[in-house]
Write a protein that holds these residues in place. Sequence first.
Motif, PDB file in Angstrom:
ATOM      1  N   HIS A  70       0.814  -1.218   0.000  1.00  0.00           N
ATOM      2  CA  HIS A  70       0.000   0.000   0.000  1.00  0.00           C
ATOM      3  C   HIS A  70       0.853   1.277   0.000  1.00  0.00           C
ATOM      4  CE1 HIS A  70       1.002  -0.034   4.300  1.00  0.00           C
ATOM      5  NE2 HIS A  70       0.740   1.247   4.275  1.00  0.00           N
ATOM      6  N   GLU A 378      -8.186  -7.766   9.126  1.00  0.00           N
ATOM      7  CA  GLU A 378      -7.856  -6.465   9.679  1.00  0.00           C
ATOM      8  C   GLU A 378      -8.862  -5.481   9.084  1.00  0.00           C
ATOM      9  OE1 GLU A 378      -3.317  -6.024  10.514  1.00  0.00           O
ATOM     10  OE2 GLU A 378      -3.538  -6.696   8.458  1.00  0.00           O
ATOM     11  N   SER A 505       3.856   2.503  13.311  1.00  0.00           N
ATOM     12  CA  SER A 505       3.645   1.673  12.120  1.00  0.00           C
ATOM     13  C   SER A 505       4.846   0.765  11.916  1.00  0.00           C
ATOM     14  CB  SER A 505       3.475   2.568  10.894  1.00  0.00           C
ATOM     15  OG  SER A 505       3.667   1.811   9.716  1.00  0.00           O
ATOM     16  N   THR A 507       5.336  -0.377   8.774  1.00  0.00           N
ATOM     17  CA  THR A 507       5.590  -0.300   7.330  1.00  0.00           C
ATOM     18  C   THR A 507       5.891   1.114   6.842  1.00  0.00           C
ATOM     19  OG1 THR A 507       3.247   0.005   6.831  1.00  0.00           O
ATOM     20  CG2 THR A 507       4.048  -2.252   6.827  1.00  0.00           C
ATOM     21  N   ARG A 512       0.722   5.745  14.269  1.00  0.00           N
ATOM     22  CA  ARG A 512      -0.692   5.768  13.892  1.00  0.00           C
ATOM     23  C   ARG A 512      -1.564   6.015  15.115  1.00  0.00           C
ATOM     24  NH1 ARG A 512      -0.324   4.055   8.640  1.00  0.00           N
ATOM     25  NH2 ARG A 512       0.893   2.193   8.210  1.00  0.00           N
TER      26      ARG A 512
HETATM   27  C1  G16 Z   1       0.974  -4.714   5.937  1.00  0.00           C
HETATM   28  C2  G16 Z   1       0.636  -5.895   6.798  1.00  0.00           C
HETATM   29  C3  G16 Z   1      -0.732  -5.710   7.425  1.00  0.00           C
HETATM   30  C4  G16 Z   1      -0.767  -4.395   8.184  1.00  0.00           C
HETATM   31  C5  G16 Z   1      -0.302  -3.234   7.296  1.00  0.00           C
HETATM   32  C6  G16 Z   1      -0.129  -1.945   8.075  1.00  0.00           C
HETATM   33  O1  G16 Z   1       0.021  -4.601   4.922  1.00  0.00           O
HETATM   34  O2  G16 Z   1       0.664  -7.065   6.022  1.00  0.00           O
HETATM   35  O3  G16 Z   1      -0.986  -6.783   8.286  1.00  0.00           O
HETATM   36  O4  G16 Z   1      -2.054  -4.130   8.639  1.00  0.00           O
HETATM   37  O5  G16 Z   1       0.943  -3.540   6.719  1.00  0.00           O
HETATM   38  O6  G16 Z   1       0.817  -2.146   9.084  1.00  0.00           O
HETATM   39  P1  G16 Z   1       1.399  -0.967   9.961  1.00  0.00           P
HETATM   40  O7  G16 Z   1       0.210  -0.305  10.588  1.00  0.00           O
HETATM   41  O8  G16 Z   1       2.295  -1.636  10.952  1.00  0.00           O
HETATM   42  O9  G16 Z   1       2.094  -0.014   9.041  1.00  0.00           O
HETATM   43  P2  G16 Z   1       0.425  -4.287   3.435  1.00  0.00           P
HETATM   44  O10 G16 Z   1      -0.866  -4.395   2.679  1.00  0.00           O
HETATM   45  O11 G16 Z   1       1.032  -2.928   3.412  1.00  0.00           O
HETATM   46  O12 G16 Z   1       1.407  -5.381   3.108  1.00  0.00           O
END
Ligand code: G16
Length: 547
Positions: A70, A378, A505, A507, A512
Motif C-alpha cells: 500500500h 484487519e 507503524s 511499514t 498511527r
Molecule cells: C501490511 C501488513 C498488514 C498491516 C499493514 C499496516 O500490509 O501485512 O498486516 O495491517 O501492513 O501495518 P502498519 O500499521 O504496521 O504499518 P500491506 O498491505 O502494506 O502489506
Amino acid sequence: IRGHFPHKEIEHYSSLHPKARHLQFSYGTAGFRTLGVVLDSVLFRVGVLAALRSKKLDGKTVGVMITASHNPEEDNGVKLVDPRGEMLEAAWEAHATNLANASNEDFSDVLYDFVRDSRIDMSKPSRVVYARDTRPTGESLVKALEDGLKAIGAEGRDAGITTTPVLHYLVRAINTKGTKEEYGEDSEDGYFQKMSEAFRKLVSGRPRIPPLVIDCANGVGAPIAKKLAEYLGETLPFVLYNTDTTTPGGLNNNCGADYVKTQQKPPPSLNGVLQKGQRACSLDGDADRLMYYFIDERNYFLMLDGDKIATLVAAFIVDLVRLAGLAEQVKVGVVQTAYANGASTKYLADKLPVRCTPTGVKHLHHAAEQFNIGVYFEANGHGTVLFSPSTLEKLEKHEPSTPAQSTALRHLNNLTQLVNQTVGDALSDMLLVEVVLAHKAYSAIEWNSLYTDLPNRLVKVHVPNRNAFKTEDAERRLVSPRGLQKKIDDLCKRYDGGRSFVRPSGTEDVVRVYAEAVLRSQADELAFRVAGMVYDEAGGDPHRRPK
Ligand code: G16
C-alpha cells in the motif's frame, strides 16, 4: 559447519551490493520496507537468507515477494514466505534484520556464524520462488536477489510480475505437489482455475450477479484481475478502473484500498462512475487487501471494510456449519486487531469467540489457526479464512443425513477451494464476498445494515523517532512514552463511546492514531487531540503539528 561454506562467492557477490554505512534496516510488520533505491544490499542479503532458509527446511521451496504493497510508488520492500505459504517464522525475522545490518567487511563472517549457530547443513538443496509487483525499482531489486541466490548456489524460480497472494499460493502449491495435501497446480493458471471453478459451483443456480466496479490501484492487481475475468466470464461481470501500471507516480495515488480506508471516500477517478447502490471495491498495490463501498440513495459514501467482510463471511460460515449438522464438531472463531470497529466486535462477540492480536497478518494468521475454522480480517481489508487440517478431513468424510445437510456440506467444501488460505487475497476475498451476497440475496445496502459502524478516524503522525512508542495488550495500550496512556485514557472518558490507541507503524515512518466515538465530530476531535499529544510528547516541530 556441514557442507561447503562458499566464502569466495559470498564475498564476490556481496561486493556488488554494498550496504551504505549510515542505513539501518528492520524486518517489520511485513518484511523490509523503505525507499526502493536504498534496498539493493537488503535484497541481496535476503536472497542469501532465503536460500539458507530452504536448506534449513530440507530443500523445501521458500518464497520471496518484492513489494511495498500500500506504500507510495517510490517505496519498495521484501518479505519471505515459508513453505506452507505463510509468513516467515518470527524467530528468523531477527536473523533477517541482523544480516541486513552487518557491515560490508563483516557480512561474510556474520553469515558464517549464523550458519554455524543455526546448524544449517550447506550440503542440502535450496529452492526459492520469487515475484515482484509493478514498482519501477522492482526490476533491479530482482537482480540483487538473484545474486544472493547465486552466492549460495540456490535454484531460483522467477514467477515474474504478480500479486503477493499468487506468490504465497505458488509456494504452497510447489511444496504440496504430489502429496495428500496438494494445494493446486503450481502456476498462475492453476491459481485461477482453482478459484474460478469453486466460484462457478458456489453461484450456480443463483440469479445473475450485477456488475462490480474494481479499482486496481494502478498496480499488479490490474493485469491479474484482467486474467481472472477471462476465467469467470459472465458469472461475475466486472469493470476495472485504475489499471495504468506504466505512468510514473500512479500506483496507490488517490486510489486503492488504503486511500479509501484512510480518506473514507471513493477514489476521485470513480466520481460519476458509481451508480447508487452499486457495489465497488478497491485493491491495494499488491492485491492482498480489499475494501468494498457504495453510494447510497442520499449520495452518502458507505464503506464495507475488513470488519464488515469478516462479519458477513463468519456469519455465513457459521450458518453453513450448522446446516451441515457439524455445529458440535466444528467451531468457528474470528480474529481482529485493535483497529476493528467497536460495533463489529460487539456484533460478532454475541455469536462467536473473537480474539484480538497485534497488527500484522502473521499474528492474526497464527491466532486463526487455533480455531477449526478461523476467520481473520484487519479493518484495512487484509484477511482470509483458515480451515484446520482436521476440519478439512471432517468436511470431506462427513456423511450428511438429509439433502439440506448435503448441500451445506458441498458449499463448505467449495469454500475451502475458493479461499486462498495462505494469506489475505483481495481477489479471492472478493469472490468470497460475492458468493455470500448471492446466497443471501443481499445488496450492498443490506450487507451494510447488519450493524452500524461507530464513526472513526485514523491519523498518521510524523515524529522524529517512532521507536520511542512501545505498546502492550495487543497494541491497545502504550507503555512508553511513560504517562501518555494515562492522558489518552482521561481524554477518552470525555467522549461518548470514546476509544483511542496509538502504535508505531511497521511499514511507514509514522505513528498511527486511531479513535472512535458515537458521533462523527467527536471521533475526529478525539483523534486529532490524541495525535497532538503524541506529536508534542515526541518533540515534533510545533509548526508542523497535526491539525
Ligand atoms: C501490511 C501488513 C498488514 C498491516 C499493514 C499496516 O500490509 O501485512 O498486516 O495491517 O501492513 O501495518 P502498519 O500499521 O504496521 O504499518 P500491506 O498491505 O502494506 O502489506
